[in-house]
Write a protein that holds these residues in place. Sequence first.
Motif, PDB file in Angstrom:
ATOM      1  N   ASP A  26      43.982  73.175  41.898  1.00 35.37           N
ATOM      2  CA  ASP A  26      44.991  72.551  40.440  1.00 35.37           C
ATOM      3  C   ASP A  26      46.017  71.350  40.608  1.00 35.37           C
ATOM      4  O   ASP A  26      46.559  70.886  39.801  1.00 35.37           O
ATOM      5  N   LEU A  27      46.763  71.381  42.150  1.00 34.73           N
ATOM      6  CA  LEU A  27      47.563  70.520  41.984  1.00 34.73           C
ATOM      7  C   LEU A  27      47.101  69.817  42.671  1.00 34.73           C
ATOM      8  O   LEU A  27      48.261  67.900  42.140  1.00 34.73           O
ATOM      9  N   GLN A  28      46.772  69.615  42.943  1.00 34.37           N
ATOM     10  CA  GLN A  28      45.579  68.347  43.363  1.00 34.37           C
ATOM     11  C   GLN A  28      45.286  67.611  42.615  1.00 34.37           C
ATOM     12  O   GLN A  28      45.454  66.404  41.325  1.00 34.37           O
ATOM     13  N   ARG A  29      44.482  67.907  41.085  1.00 36.03           N
ATOM     14  CA  ARG A  29      44.614  67.672  39.355  1.00 36.03           C
ATOM     15  C   ARG A  29      45.589  67.487  39.211  1.00 36.03           C
ATOM     16  O   ARG A  29      45.769  66.411  38.221  1.00 36.03           O
ATOM     17  N   TYR A  30      46.697  67.647  39.163  1.00 36.41           N
ATOM     18  CA  TYR A  30      48.139  66.953  38.137  1.00 36.41           C
ATOM     19  C   TYR A  30      47.942  66.616  38.958  1.00 36.41           C
ATOM     20  O   TYR A  30      48.517  65.276  37.787  1.00 36.41           O
ATOM     21  N   LEU A  31      48.523  66.137  40.441  1.00 32.99           N
ATOM     22  CA  LEU A  31      49.391  64.886  41.093  1.00 32.99           C
ATOM     23  C   LEU A  31      48.187  63.692  41.068  1.00 32.99           C
ATOM     24  O   LEU A  31      48.703  62.881  40.364  1.00 32.99           O
ATOM     25  N   ALA A  32      46.754  64.053  40.190  1.00 31.14           N
ATOM     26  CA  ALA A  32      45.847  63.378  40.210  1.00 31.14           C
ATOM     27  C   ALA A  32      46.380  62.122  38.289  1.00 31.14           C
ATOM     28  O   ALA A  32      45.997  61.419  37.951  1.00 31.14           O
ATOM     29  N   SER A  60      51.019  79.489  42.602  1.00 36.46           N
ATOM     30  CA  SER A  60      51.167  78.752  41.548  1.00 36.46           C
ATOM     31  C   SER A  60      49.337  77.520  41.128  1.00 36.46           C
ATOM     32  O   SER A  60      49.793  76.864  40.206  1.00 36.46           O
ATOM     33  N   GLU A  61      48.552  78.355  41.759  1.00 33.86           N
ATOM     34  CA  GLU A  61      47.178  77.904  40.833  1.00 33.86           C
ATOM     35  C   GLU A  61      46.846  79.048  39.966  1.00 33.86           C
ATOM     36  O   GLU A  61      46.863  80.067  39.943  1.00 33.86           O
ATOM     37  N   GLY A  62      46.074  78.279  38.920  1.00 34.22           N
ATOM     38  CA  GLY A  62      45.743  79.376  37.727  1.00 34.22           C
ATOM     39  C   GLY A  62      44.859  80.252  38.136  1.00 34.22           C
ATOM     40  O   GLY A  62      43.950  80.529  38.585  1.00 34.22           O
ATOM     41  N   GLN A  63      44.990  81.204  36.972  1.00 35.09           N
ATOM     42  CA  GLN A  63      43.669  82.536  37.474  1.00 35.09           C
ATOM     43  C   GLN A  63      42.865  82.493  35.994  1.00 35.09           C
ATOM     44  O   GLN A  63      43.620  83.369  34.923  1.00 35.09           O
ATOM     45  N   LEU A  64      41.885  82.136  35.618  1.00 30.79           N
ATOM     46  CA  LEU A  64      40.772  81.934  35.095  1.00 30.79           C
ATOM     47  C   LEU A  64      40.281  83.008  34.230  1.00 30.79           C
ATOM     48  O   LEU A  64      39.730  82.903  32.610  1.00 30.79           O
ATOM     49  N   THR A  65      40.668  83.878  35.105  1.00 30.90           N
ATOM     50  CA  THR A  65      39.151  85.632  34.827  1.00 30.90           C
ATOM     51  C   THR A  65      40.377  86.293  34.233  1.00 30.90           C
ATOM     52  O   THR A  65      40.819  86.561  34.730  1.00 30.90           O
ATOM     53  N   GLU A  66      39.832  87.330  33.670  1.00 30.44           N
ATOM     54  CA  GLU A  66      40.159  88.044  33.113  1.00 30.44           C
ATOM     55  C   GLU A  66      39.497  89.457  34.239  1.00 30.44           C
ATOM     56  O   GLU A  66      37.938  89.576  33.465  1.00 30.44           O
ATOM     57  N   TYR A  67      39.817  90.594  34.701  1.00 37.36           N
ATOM     58  CA  TYR A  67      39.294  91.502  34.852  1.00 37.36           C
ATOM     59  C   TYR A  67      39.508  92.908  34.444  1.00 37.36           C
ATOM     60  O   TYR A  67      40.758  92.997  33.594  1.00 37.36           O
ATOM     61  N   ASP A  68      38.671  93.587  34.758  1.00 34.72           N
ATOM     62  CA  ASP A  68      39.315  95.327  34.319  1.00 34.72           C
ATOM     63  C   ASP A  68      38.299  96.100  35.365  1.00 34.72           C
ATOM     64  O   ASP A  68      37.086  96.164  35.523  1.00 34.72           O
ATOM     65  N   GLN A  95      47.538  74.469  31.483  1.00 37.14           N
ATOM     66  CA  GLN A  95      47.279  73.254  31.099  1.00 37.14           C
ATOM     67  C   GLN A  95      46.937  72.988  29.395  1.00 37.14           C
ATOM     68  O   GLN A  95      47.135  74.524  29.244  1.00 37.14           O
ATOM     69  N   ASP A  96      46.738  72.288  29.114  1.00 37.81           N
ATOM     70  CA  ASP A  96      46.934  72.597  27.576  1.00 37.81           C
ATOM     71  C   ASP A  96      45.057  72.277  27.307  1.00 37.81           C
ATOM     72  O   ASP A  96      44.500  73.047  27.849  1.00 37.81           O
ATOM     73  N   HIS A  97      44.763  72.145  25.815  1.00 33.34           N
ATOM     74  CA  HIS A  97      43.379  72.390  25.123  1.00 33.34           C
ATOM     75  C   HIS A  97      42.442  71.847  26.139  1.00 33.34           C
ATOM     76  O   HIS A  97      41.538  72.211  26.257  1.00 33.34           O
ATOM     77  N   ALA A  98      42.731  70.809  26.432  1.00 32.36           N
ATOM     78  CA  ALA A  98      41.819  69.785  27.096  1.00 32.36           C
ATOM     79  C   ALA A  98      41.502  69.801  28.328  1.00 32.36           C
ATOM     80  O   ALA A  98      41.171  68.862  29.273  1.00 32.36           O
ATOM     81  N   GLY A  99      42.490  70.577  28.568  1.00 34.05           N
ATOM     82  CA  GLY A  99      42.610  70.989  30.402  1.00 34.05           C
ATOM     83  C   GLY A  99      43.093  70.150  31.232  1.00 34.05           C
ATOM     84  O   GLY A  99      43.535  69.990  32.261  1.00 34.05           O
ATOM     85  N   ARG A 100      44.222  68.916  30.333  1.00 36.97           N
ATOM     86  CA  ARG A 100      45.785  68.324  31.337  1.00 36.97           C
ATOM     87  C   ARG A 100      46.349  69.315  31.622  1.00 36.97           C
ATOM     88  O   ARG A 100      47.151  70.240  31.092  1.00 36.97           O
ATOM     89  N   PRO A 101      46.747  68.634  32.767  1.00 35.52           N
ATOM     90  CA  PRO A 101      47.619  69.679  33.609  1.00 35.52           C
ATOM     91  C   PRO A 101      49.051  69.605  32.642  1.00 35.52           C
ATOM     92  O   PRO A 101      49.577  68.316  32.574  1.00 35.52           O
ATOM     93  N   LEU A 102      50.149  70.851  32.652  1.00 31.20           N
ATOM     94  CA  LEU A 102      50.837  70.383  32.894  1.00 31.20           C
ATOM     95  C   LEU A 102      51.797  70.201  33.352  1.00 31.20           C
ATOM     96  O   LEU A 102      52.195  71.339  34.223  1.00 31.20           O
ATOM     97  N   HIS A 103      53.345  69.966  33.177  1.00 36.61           N
ATOM     98  CA  HIS A 103      54.494  69.956  34.314  1.00 36.61           C
ATOM     99  C   HIS A 103      55.874  70.811  34.252  1.00 36.61           C
ATOM    100  O   HIS A 103      55.931  71.357  35.828  1.00 36.61           O
ATOM    101  N   HIS A 104      56.037  71.884  33.826  1.00 34.86           N
ATOM    102  CA  HIS A 104      57.121  72.771  32.895  1.00 34.86           C
ATOM    103  C   HIS A 104      56.572  74.452  34.040  1.00 34.86           C
ATOM    104  O   HIS A 104      55.291  74.961  33.575  1.00 34.86           O
TER     105      HIS A 104
END
Length: 513
Positions: A26-32, A60-68, A95-104
């Motif tokens: 995620d950090l690599q995608r953000y820097l790019a 600070s990497e995202g977690q996209l999976t929902e577990y149970d 990230q936004d809807h298009a997968g664009r990384p966000l700064h804050h």
Amino acid sequence: MVTHLPSPSPSGAVPGSAPDLSRLPDLQRYLATLPVDEREEQRARLARFSEADLLSLGVSEGQLTEYDYRVDDIDGRIPDELAGTLYRNGPGRWQDHAGRPLHHLFDGDGMLSAFSIADGTVHYRNRYVRTRHYLGRTGIRHLGTNAPGGIPANIGRFVPPNLANTNVVKHAGRLYALWEGGPPHEIDPDTLETKGLRRFNGELRWVGSYSAHPSFCPRTGDMYNFGVEFIPRPHLRIYRTDRTGRLKHFRSAPLPYIAMVHDCALTETHLVFLVSPMILDIPPVVLGLKPFGDALRYRPERGSVFILVPRDGGPIRAIEHDAILAFHLSNAHDDRGDVVVDAITYRDGRLLDRLSRFRTAYLDDVPSVFMRYRITPSGRVQADPLADVPCEFPRHHDAFEGRAHRYAYLNTRRRLTSFYDSVTRLDLHNGSESTYTTPEPGNSFCEPVFAARAGGSAETDSWVLTVEYVARSHTSRLVVFDAADIAAGPIATANLRHHIPQGFHGSFAARSR
Ligand SMILES: [Fe+2]
């Protein structure tokens, strides 16, 4: 021959060496996505990091999976009397809807975690709050990242999307995911399914700002909270929700300027606010030139104000003070006519810049100080430091809310530069501390949450629950401490199969008996 090696940075890294980011996609995608000059600036920041600090960034990497699932991997023994659910909230993906990384840091979609504890077992579940933003129906201009398309796409879009990412609290049998810029989302306490946005019969009107830091009166069962409103003039709109869950507008208090106010505290007689001069530069935001987060500036020349709101309806007092930058208040109490309130404070505004570029932020030059302020009836303010170690996320025993308490529990930072690697119990009577620092490089803790022992009356007759990020395995674990002896280390850990991104706040709901 003498070889002169470059001096190591304060964190132990060799300046200029290229950091290994292979574990941080995620950090690599953000820097790019960054413009070249900003990318180089952030890479230069990372080159200062030690190996442990680089490892720590995995939280600070995202977690996209929902577990149970039931957590089978438990070290130590979960006490049989510890029964209930630890709820936690925090950004799960930035990230936004298009997968664009966000700064804050504050721009991540709210992801709830529930650790359900009973009979020595732990069940883990996580769910994203189904906000309109998560569902892709709103919000392309974020707190710290403008929408693509320049000024035409951003002009006039003032309010960032409600991400429900800051806290999760239970009151009158209902569970709420909170975000200070809008109304709460009600959540099913068992399944974590989103039940919907709540405006309490229209009491939360217009934008519906509703802070993520309510205060609970243990004597009355009331929940007090507030929202910052700007129209027709800046003010705090304060709400009281009674023990049956009925929310009503309680009072309003004027603000000296358009500011961000994140927290409040409660005594037996007053609500206490500390207004920091985190002031929004409005024109560039309205014109679409800057995102909200980049236009929020610390303006120490404007000073701070303590606002004391009597709970019995008496006149509101505003006490001016030299500028204090604070997000979080700890507890408050009355003492012979004085109001005493504790807060985590910062020397200057650099924290705001770090929050707005959190993925590469370091805090070693942004130390915090835990302070006590005593406000006399004549308006004099006495300020005294409580601890001299960088710290955040102060908590205390819920039954002592609004009363003098002896022990503050908080995260402290000993070795890492970006995250809190320790949990500390601070004795406010004598200044002594009991601290546990994780021995594993790159590990960090989130906010310590209190779980009182049923029937216990002593302040330390409790457990302290937190979540530790385990950097080497990129997983997280529930950690249980005995509140009476933090330095002894965890009495039990429940090890998850995956990580939970860095979180903000949470609460423990004891199982009803
Ligand atoms: Fe907070």
